[in-house]
Design a protein around this motif. Sequence first.
Motif, PDB file in Angstrom:
ATOM      1  N   MET A 163       0.808  -1.222   0.000  1.00 47.98           N
ATOM      2  CA  MET A 163       0.000   0.000   0.000  1.00 47.98           C
ATOM      3  C   MET A 163       0.845   1.278   0.000  1.00 47.98           C
ATOM      4  SD  MET A 163      -3.129  -1.038  -0.135  1.00 47.98           S
ATOM      5  CE  MET A 163      -4.258   0.259   0.348  1.00 47.98           C
ATOM      6  N   SER A 164       2.001   1.249   0.676  1.00 49.73           N
ATOM      7  CA  SER A 164       2.739   2.513   0.833  1.00 49.73           C
ATOM      8  C   SER A 164       3.581   2.815  -0.403  1.00 49.73           C
ATOM      9  CB  SER A 164       3.625   2.467   2.067  1.00 49.73           C
ATOM     10  OG  SER A 164       4.685   1.574   1.869  1.00 49.73           O
ATOM     11  N   LYS A 165       3.784   4.118  -0.610  1.00 55.34           N
ATOM     12  CA  LYS A 165       4.586   4.522  -1.759  1.00 55.34           C
ATOM     13  C   LYS A 165       6.064   4.335  -1.448  1.00 55.34           C
ATOM     14  CE  LYS A 165       1.333   7.612  -3.888  1.00 55.34           C
ATOM     15  NZ  LYS A 165       0.855   8.964  -4.060  1.00 55.34           N
TER      16      LYS A 165
ATOM     17  N   PHE B  97      -4.792   2.691   5.815  1.00 49.78           N
ATOM     18  CA  PHE B  97      -4.148   2.068   4.650  1.00 49.78           C
ATOM     19  C   PHE B  97      -4.436   2.826   3.355  1.00 49.78           C
ATOM     20  CE2 PHE B  97      -3.560  -1.613   7.466  1.00 49.78           C
ATOM     21  CZ  PHE B  97      -2.242  -1.896   7.171  1.00 49.78           C
ATOM     22  N   SER B  98      -5.629   3.421   3.256  1.00 50.01           N
ATOM     23  CA  SER B  98      -5.884   4.172   2.021  1.00 50.01           C
ATOM     24  C   SER B  98      -5.060   5.460   1.996  1.00 50.01           C
ATOM     25  CB  SER B  98      -7.381   4.439   1.812  1.00 50.01           C
ATOM     26  OG  SER B  98      -7.945   5.001   2.939  1.00 50.01           O
ATOM     27  N   ALA B 101      -1.653   4.692   0.879  1.00 50.02           N
ATOM     28  CA  ALA B 101      -1.549   4.561  -0.582  1.00 50.02           C
ATOM     29  C   ALA B 101      -1.747   5.903  -1.286  1.00 50.02           C
ATOM     30  CB  ALA B 101      -2.595   3.564  -1.058  1.00 50.02           C
ATOM     31  N   GLY B 102      -2.000   6.933  -0.480  1.00 49.00           N
ATOM     32  CA  GLY B 102      -2.135   8.275  -1.054  1.00 49.00           C
ATOM     33  C   GLY B 102      -3.563   8.690  -1.344  1.00 49.00           C
ATOM     34  N   ILE B 143     -10.088  -2.221   1.751  1.00 48.74           N
ATOM     35  CA  ILE B 143      -8.783  -1.565   1.536  1.00 48.74           C
ATOM     36  C   ILE B 143      -8.403  -1.667   0.058  1.00 48.74           C
ATOM     37  CG2 ILE B 143      -6.292  -1.765   2.032  1.00 48.74           C
ATOM     38  CD1 ILE B 143      -7.095  -2.558   4.918  1.00 48.74           C
ATOM     39  N   SER B 146     -10.479   0.696  -1.862  1.00 51.84           N
ATOM     40  CA  SER B 146     -10.141   2.117  -1.614  1.00 51.84           C
ATOM     41  C   SER B 146      -8.990   2.574  -2.485  1.00 51.84           C
ATOM     42  CB  SER B 146      -9.785   2.317  -0.148  1.00 51.84           C
ATOM     43  OG  SER B 146      -8.483   1.832   0.099  1.00 51.84           O
ATOM     44  N   LYS B 147      -8.141   1.639  -2.856  1.00 53.99           N
ATOM     45  CA  LYS B 147      -6.953   2.004  -3.629  1.00 53.99           C
ATOM     46  C   LYS B 147      -7.281   2.247  -5.107  1.00 53.99           C
ATOM     47  CE  LYS B 147      -2.144   0.643  -4.121  1.00 53.99           C
ATOM     48  NZ  LYS B 147      -1.163  -0.421  -4.018  1.00 53.99           N
TER      49      LYS B 147
END
Lengths: 451, 230
Positions: A163-165, B97-98, B101-102, B143, B146-147
């Motif tokens: 999920m993380s950049k 978590f969203s 992911a930005g 999740i 959401s991405k």
Amino acid sequence: MYKYMFKQFLRTNTCKLGLFLVLILGVISISIGKQFLKGQERIGSHVTEKQLEHIQRNVELHSEDIGLLLYYLKFAVISEVSPLAALSIGQKDVNPSVQSVSILTLEGQKYDSDLVNPTKLLFGNLDLSFILLYVFPLLIIAFTFSLKSEEEETGTWRLVRIMSKSRLQFLLAKLSVRVILLLLAMCILFVLAGLILSIPFGMAFLAFFVTGLLYILFWFSLSFWIISLKRNSSFNALALLSIWLTLVVLLPATINNFVVTKYPVPEAFTTNIKQRDGYHQKWDTNKRETMEKFYARYPQFESYGYPPEEGFNWLWYYAMQYLGDEESSKESEMMRTKILQREQMSRKWGQFIPSIHTQLAFNDLANTSLSNHMYYLQYLNDFHEQTRLYFYPKIFSNVNGKEVDWSQFTPGYFSLSSKVNFRQIFLPLIILILIFFGLSLLNMRRESRVY
Amino acid sequence: MLEAKNLSKTFEGTNALVNLNLSVASGEIFCLLGQNGAGKTTTINLFLGLIKPTSGAALINGEEVKPGSNTNQWIAYIPEVVQLYGNLNGLENLDFFSRLAGYKHSKAELSELLIKAGLQEADHTKKLSSYSKGMRQKVGIAIALSKKAEVILMDEPTSGLDPMSTDEFTSICKELAAAGKSIFMATHDIFNAVNVGTRIGIMKEGKLVHSSDTDNISANELQQLYLKTI
């Protein structure tokens, strides 16, 4: 994201317990500091009052014989205690803040200090510097050792990676949450200390605060470096606790042992013997010889002549007393030099060992260091000489004690207002922070380039 | 779009995946069947960039998955057991978590995502430690939703779910595919594979030994084929 990182961390028992503990211990340390300050203030005002009484009583008894009067009179020199000393009691627990000296030989009187409770010394002082030096690093370890490994061990790391950049940014954000919370705890303690101890907000206080802050950041950078090695929680905890034990307990004790062995001070004993011999042997030496030595140092008193060889004479007696100091002056200077060499050696090593460096910096800023005490002893030397030189003509011409203006003999005050050397205090810590943080980033970046 | 080109992975001399060639286009649901150790999870891990291929390439939207590539931005992942933060509630986990992911969603949008994933509104603010496996799975789906990912990888997502939850899950997958997502699902559930998938593959000892559409095959036929193949 930060909001949830704070929430998540604040809801853990480690965080709640850790912050509660450090704040409670911090408040206790401030109140111990307050007690210390109060005690010092009480001693200061007591000394002033008692000295006045002491002079009055002796003048009443011995005003006809000023030589005898000055034999009994003692004059206090108070080393002023900075409010910052409450935060870092340092050497003040073993080195007295008040010395009362007569105009007889000084050397023996210098170390004729108050009785110190050995049980209290054994446990040391739980002051704020102790909390910063010992407790905060432990808390940093408890807060960070599983910063990444707990994610791996609980299974959230996989989702975080996807999920993380940036994994690095994620870990930095997690770390910064802990940094912010602990720095906030430190700020609260400093504000409380400032208010409770009425510490003026000056350069020394600011430097004390920034030194504490840099020391905490050093431990965070060190922890981050261990985290960047990508080991499990047990390894991280063990490694960090071993480093804590080494930096905070083992190395300071080893270096102390080393400097004590490298610079032995037999002069502590020989000075005393020389001074006693220097004075006592004069009873069996002819008076002229003694007086010649005395006049060689103080030719301004030569007009008082040479006392007869038979019988007692105050001029001769005070000359003998002076020669006790004169003849032990080499040993005394040697002792002073060696003590300062010990201090310098500790400072040198301290540049590479943050715990030692920070403790020394705290003591310097609070005027509770060994060198501060050495300056105080130097001031005591000068005070003693000035007082002697003031009374010598009065004794030698046997002035009536009641003719002396005793009101001017309030305790002398010593205070050291040294300039804060920011570069010297901050630079070693900043360099170490940059090194460990840089190494951590390198490891993390290397990791992001592999699977 | 998800693509494997001669993708191989060897672990200490053991072939976990051998020359896999496949592509999952937009709107497709590819269900990969196989025994434990057949190479299904290895395939997913290669697409996620968690392990390095021995040879060949895994591609997402035409870009090769490798360190430094941005392929993760197009991927969502639903594992067999969704591990989340126990001291945050479902809504907070989803928001966390969203944001990671930005994506910033309003509370209403987050609630909507959770409802869409099948989690009842009353459960949104309950601590995650009180959630069942199925409820966690639903947060995991939310999740992924959401991405707004184009490719969704699922590793045994219905394992341990009750029939009702599995049915809800199937509906969500179909909706996602209809919305143009490429879905790659590793599963043991033959019935579900036929029900949800547009294509199925059977993997044996790291090799894709069968691949076909699900249009003309029943669950029973697939079961026979599966048993015969492995």
